[in-house]
Structures are given as C-alpha cells and as structure tokens.
Design an enzyme around this catalytic site. Structure first.
Site, short mmCIF file in Angstrom:
data_model
loop_
_atom_site.label_atom_id
_atom_site.label_comp_id
_atom_site.label_asym_id
_atom_site.label_seq_id
_atom_site.Cartn_x
_atom_site.Cartn_y
_atom_site.Cartn_z
CG ASP A 1 -8.19 0.36 3.56
OD1 ASP A 1 -9.04 -0.57 3.10
OD2 ASP A 1 -7.14 0.27 3.66
CE LYS B 1 -4.04 -1.97 2.17
NZ LYS B 1 -5.10 -1.85 3.23
#
Ligand code: ATR
Length: 271
Positions: free
Chosen positions: A102, A66
């Site tokens: 997220d 990420k």
C-alpha cells in the site's frame, strides 16, 4: 498451467482488483487467473488455506483481514512488519510470505503518476490508524525534509512518530490544533473521515503555494479535497494508489512490474 490468484475480503463484490489484475495480465502476456473471494468474518485463515490447497499462488487481502493476514504469514517483508498489516500474500514451497504494497503504491502514485517529488519536501500525514501506519516507512524512504503526522487523537500520532523516528528520521506527531501557522508541500489524508463525509478541523494556510492534497479515498469528492481545492491545492484521490499497490503485488508474484497508466485511464473512464 494457468496460475491462480485472488483478492479476499468481506465485503468483496465491489473490489476493482480482479479487473486491474486482468488488465495487467493481458497487457504483459501472463497466464494467470484472478478472482474475488468472500471470506466469512470468522473464516479468513480457512479461506486462505483452502485457496492454497486448490493450487493458489498468491492473494491480495483487504478489509477487514489485513491484520489477520499479518499474523498468518510465516515470513514478513520489512515494509509489512513496519505496517503491522499485510495486503499481499505469496505462497511458495508450503510457506506464506506476507508483504504490504500500500505505501509503495502511494509513493509510486505521487512521484510517478502525479510527478511530485517527496524528497526534501514538507509532508503532512493526516491520521494515525492502519492506513497511515502502512505508508510511513515508504514515505520516509523518499527522504522528505520532514514528515509530520497529525491525528484527532494526538497521542496516537506522537506514538507512531516515536516508533518511526528511532533510526534518525525527521518525523513528529501532533494533534490537529497544533497545525496552525505551519504549511506543507504535500498533505495526505489517511483518516477514514472522508468515507463518512466528515471534514477535518484544518487551519488556514496549511497548503503551501502549489501544494498537493492527496486523499487515499477514491470515487468521491471528500470534504478534505473540497477544502484543499478551495485553498488552491492540486487535488488527487486514491485511485492511482489502488492501481500502483496492485502493480507492486503483481511484481512480487510475476517478477515484472506492469504498465499502470493505461489501467488507471481505463478505471477513470468508468468513474
Ligand atoms: P484505517 O485502517 O482506515 O486507517 P483506523 O485504523 O480505524 O482505520 O483509523 C482511522 C483513522 O481515521 C484514525 O486516525 C482516526 O482518528 P482517531 O485515531 O482519533 O480515532 C481517523 N478518523 C476517523 N474518523 C475521523 C473524524 N471524523 N475526524 C478525524 N479523524 C477521524
């Protein structure tokens, strides 16, 4: 022509994302294919570029890439910039857009699926690593009465709070030992302690009556949730967050937000 998407990570075989996106696509009639791609630990960028060259339209990014995806993106959304990490890439006209869904997924799960408002509530966020950082901006967007970040390494929590309080938000940081005597309406565990079945040193009285305890980990009863249940809190794992962050990515790529409740129910059936 069928549009191609993928989730990239290492390992990746366990990923539920292909199933989630296949269910979204079928329910919304989208002509798309979504696969799982294993990238070598030193080959993330090459895997992404190869997928783009093959006509790929977008990717989800998972552990451990990420932060690398954040650096690879040509353009970042404000929430990706605040998170310092990217979990969703969109490829348009030769450019790579990096987003992070997220935190929005967490907020959608809490306020939608679990029907808990965060506005005006006292919210405690446990942890100050990547998972915690990723949800601070979306949590503050809900205007909680206060957001307290508590972490084993207190200075990391204080640093995060300083960073996000710059624009007047009510956010503080502390160590676990400073939590005594305080109580919260929503307590979110964003530490990775539960993955190792390790408990957290939380004082009694932390959960206000009727509080929600949320663990970002899913698929197991973490010591945090076991403690919260004993204290009378309502408990939730992170499976809803997983489905909601996927729906946010689908929205970015396809321009529509798929219904999540049937997909969450289907995943729960297989637990
Ligand atoms: P992630 O991307 O999952 O957030 P990370 O960035 O490595 O992973 O962060 C892990 C978080 O879990 C940190 O907040 C870490 O606390 P420290 O900053 O003090 O290291 C927390 N954590 C991990 N194991 C823990 C444990 N056994 N007890 C308490 N906190 C723990």
């Amino acid at each position: 022509m069928t549009d191609r998407y993928a989730v990239v990570g290492n390992p990746i075989a366990h990923s539920k994302s292909p199933r989630i996106h296949a269910l979204f696509a079928a329910a919304s009639g989208q002509d798309m294919r979504y696969e799982a791609l294993l990238a070598p630990l030193d080959g993330f960028a090459a895997t992404v570029r190869g997928f783009i060259a093959d006509g790929g339209r977008g990717m989800n990014v998972t552990v451990p890439f990420k932060e690398e995806a954040f650096r690879l993106a040509d353009t970042l959304t404000p929430r990706a910039r605040a998170a310092g990490a990217v979990n969703t890439l969109a490829f348009e006209q030769g450019r790579i857009l990096g987003d992070n869904t997220d935190g929005a997924g967490l907020v959608a799960d809490i306020t939608g699926n679990l029907d808990r408002a965060l506005a005006e509530r006292r919210v405690l966020l446990l942890g100050a690593g990547g998972a915690a950082r990723g949800c601070i901006l979306p949590l503050l967007g809900e205007r909680p009465a206060r957001l307290l970040i508590a972490n084993r390494t207190a200075e990391k929590a204080r640093g995060l709070a300083r960073e996000f309080s710059a624009n007047g938000a009510n956010v503080d940081g502390c160590g676990f030992d400073e939590l005594s005597g305080q109580s919260f309406d929503v307590v979110i565990n964003a530490t990775s302690a539960g993955l190792a079945d390790t408990g957290l040193p939380l004082p009694p009285g932390l959960f206000a009556p009727g509080a929600l305890a949320y663990d970002m980990v899913y698929g197991k009863a973490t010591p945090f949730l076991t403690l919260a249940a004993t204290a009378g809190a309502r408990c939730a794992d992170g499976l809803g967050m997983l489905v909601e962050q996927a729906a946010e990515a689908f929205l970015l790529w396809r321009g529509l937000r798929p219904a999540t409740a049937p997909v969450l129910a289907a995943l729960r059936k297989n637990e």
